[in-house]
Design a protein around this motif. Structure first.
Motif, short mmCIF file in Angstrom:
data_model
loop_
_atom_site.label_atom_id
_atom_site.label_comp_id
_atom_site.label_asym_id
_atom_site.label_seq_id
_atom_site.Cartn_x
_atom_site.Cartn_y
_atom_site.Cartn_z
N ASP A 274 0.84 -1.20 0.00
CA ASP A 274 0.00 0.00 0.00
C ASP A 274 0.87 1.25 0.00
OD1 ASP A 274 -2.29 -1.54 0.14
OD2 ASP A 274 -2.73 -1.06 2.23
N ILE A 275 0.37 2.31 -0.62
CA ILE A 275 1.04 3.60 -0.59
C ILE A 275 0.27 4.50 0.35
CG2 ILE A 275 1.73 5.62 -1.95
CD1 ILE A 275 1.87 3.67 -4.36
N GLN B 138 5.73 3.62 0.73
CA GLN B 138 5.09 2.34 0.48
C GLN B 138 5.29 1.45 1.70
OE1 GLN B 138 6.56 -0.16 -2.80
NE2 GLN B 138 4.42 -0.53 -3.31
N ARG C 16 10.46 4.92 -2.59
CA ARG C 16 10.77 4.20 -3.84
C ARG C 16 11.32 5.22 -4.82
NH1 ARG C 16 11.03 -0.60 -1.67
NH2 ARG C 16 9.03 -1.46 -1.07
#
Length: 86
Positions: free
Chosen positions: A38-39, A58, A71
């Protein structure tokens, strides 16, 4: 719900770029439980709340819980955020 404008390049490997907009919802309001991949937009407070930072990361599940991972191609944004409490 709200829209946040992305500032910076900490999530560019996921095609989230400086100047993009992300749609956010309050995790507490929707009873959200973190899942790997999930972000999330995270608010960090420092100096007793005098300093406030919003950041996208993330979720990465590890053996000891989860960490919030940038990221990015930028060497400055490689270190995951580790939660101390909560």
């Amino acid at each position: 719900q709200w829209i946040s404008e992305v500032t910076g390049d900490s999530m560019n490997l996921l095609s989230i770029f400086d100047g993009d907009y992300v749609h956010c919802v309050d995790a507490m309001d929707i009873g959200y439980h973190p899942r790997h991949g999930d972000i999330v937009e995270v608010e960090r407070l420092r100096g007793g709340g005098a300093e406030r930072e919003l950041t996208l990361k993330q979720i990465e599940m590890t053996a000891s819980g989860f960490v919030l991972t940038p990221r990015s191609t930028n060497p400055r944004w490689q270190e995951p955020l580790r939660l101390n409490e909560g």
